[in-house]
Write a protein that holds these residues in place. Sequence first.
Motif: not given
Length: 755
Positions: A446-450
């Motif tokens: 989630d952190i990587v993508c958003f």
Amino acid sequence: MASITPSQSSSTRKFTYDVFLSFRGEDTRKNIVDHLYHWLKQKGLHTFKDDERLEKGQPIAPTLLQAIQESRFAVVVFSKTYASSTWCLDELAKIMECKEKLNQVVVPIFYNIDPSQVRKQTGRSFEEAFAKHEENFKDDEGKAKVERWRKALKEAGNISGHHLEGDEYNGFEIRCINAVIADISKQLPPPPSVHKSLVGLESRLEEITTKLKVWDEDVKLVLGLWGMGGIGKTTIARVTFDRFSSGFDGSCFLYDIRKHGLEASQEKLLSKVLKENSIHIDNAEEGIQMIQKRLEWKKVLIVLDDVDHRDQLDKLVGDGEWLRNGSRVIITTRDRHLFTQFSVIECYEVKKLEEEKALELFSWHAFKKENPKNGFEDLSTSFVAHAGGLPLALKVWGSSLCGQTDQKVWESKLEKIKGIRDGEVVEKLRISYDGLDEECKEVFLDIVCFFRGKRRDVIEEVLDGCKLNPVANISMLIDRCLLFEYDWHRIHMHDLIHELGLNIAREKRSRRWRLNHLDDEPKAVESLLLSFKCDENISLCIEAVKQMTKLKMLIVGYHKCDLCSSEEMDIMSCLPRSLVVLKFQSYRGPNPSFPMEMKKLTYLDLSSSDSLLNTPNFAKTPNLEMKNITLIDLRFCSSLLETPNFTMMPNLKYLYLSKCEKLKEIHPSIENLTKLVKLDFNKCRSLEKLPSFNQEMKNITHLELKSCSSLIETPDFALIPNLEYLNLSQCKKLKQIHPSIGNLMELVKLNLNKC
């Protein structure tokens, strides 16, 4: 006075403050001390300054003695009446005791007084002061006290300090203050968190310091650090920046230049150096002109991290000729050819670690010590060999194995690495991801993508809505060197780690962050970022969203694009029942319309929606249930007139309404929200009163009412007994504060400034 035992002088001792200021208030409070305190704070030095001291006839407060002992530096401002204050003399005696037993660094400033007068207690003011002290302290204990004061003054006067009226400063306070801060800064140790990262880089830092020539203020210089990804360029630049930035008029570290727009980077550069928050740049050409005009008279330190295009340099520092002498620019890149535009540049290639230093770095992360644990020497050497001297791989692999005592697990991970071709660095890093539990993997992706580059508290609030235990999992990811925290608690990661995460997310197919991926198996999508540009077909996006029956998280944003309100309402009306998190900032419509069932929604963010007049009145939609919602963010909704009816959301914990400047009242149903933890009404300038709670609100710990300039009265605090933070500053019309404030036993921070 409490004594200090030698055992307290350990180099590992933790400090509460960087600097303790000792001064005589009537001489210096409104001049040099005020200026010095301001600039110490500006340079990020945590400084203790006692603003409420009552020196006459009172013994020194125990809290001051503790503050002295917990400070790394003591700056003593000697003035003509310093010795007339027994309070100041007690402070000084304690400071000199800490210098002897705790190695505290003492920095004297001699303000309108000669150092010899301090050292010998001569001159009219000092002689008269000690005549009174000797008159007032005639018994044996008193005589010992006076002798201790004289000894402390003699020792402090012998320290090489800063004489304001001396030849070096000639009475110029700012010049003296700059020298004091530089004196302190050069003696500060690097932050504890970077010690492991510095393994193998110490000699390189010495070489870079030599190349930078920070002591030479007659030249301007650009230093170019280049090398492959993961080699440590950013780490070296960051430590160099932390070490020297306080010696410049202004400084800025711009992370990941290639990941941000030029205008945004220009705004950040000016904001950081000038310490202004209202800078706005419409185009990059205007931006570089503004940078040169505003900064050409300042000695600045600028770091441009991860540059990959000449245009970035052109629009941020140009050719560098405009820089004032004494300024330094550090650039990190993988492409050495970008440096050719500078006439005055020093280039430095960051090379791979030698085997000995590589093993040490790996050991610090795997075993928390300099060398491998007994029995793991050969395995450690094998990991180091496959890392090829790349610090990022050494950190990530070592961290993923930390605490693992089963050698078979080590051997298994090593075999996975051996099966990957040497050039595929990103794939080799995957073993660190594979070792995470499923929940931690979800947080990472989630952190990587958003959320790359977002504030940690924001990320935690969103992912907490998804029940992903983000506080513990983010800490775990930081420990594993997959994430790091920087720049006001923003969460970041190395480019190679980011690339790894995106590759994994593409495999899983449950997260989408590009519009051209929406029509590919929309029913598999669980998390979605809609970042619109002006030339994109919004209707196709809406059709795709309608098919996303498993969608849990939706984030809507804009990139130089304004949707019409009807398009936005179309998106709102097709939200699936599965939605848990909705972040729809800058919504353009006046009244958002939700579908009938939103039972799973826990997080609603409609902040910065300037046109929003009314929040959804959930009570008028009987079939609409929002019992799970815990957070509502309506900050910066400048036209908002009323809050929602909270009846349908009994589990609400966080309510953010700051800068809703037209908001006049809060719906009375808020009285029933017994699970509330945090209420933020900062700058709700039209808000006249808060609802009177009719039952005890035991969970509220944070009440923000700063700049509620129309607020007339406070609530009864007896019903908010566990309040820890209360800000009533700048509530200019406040007539009275409820007397129950005296019973707030848990209160940690209270601000009544300018009430």
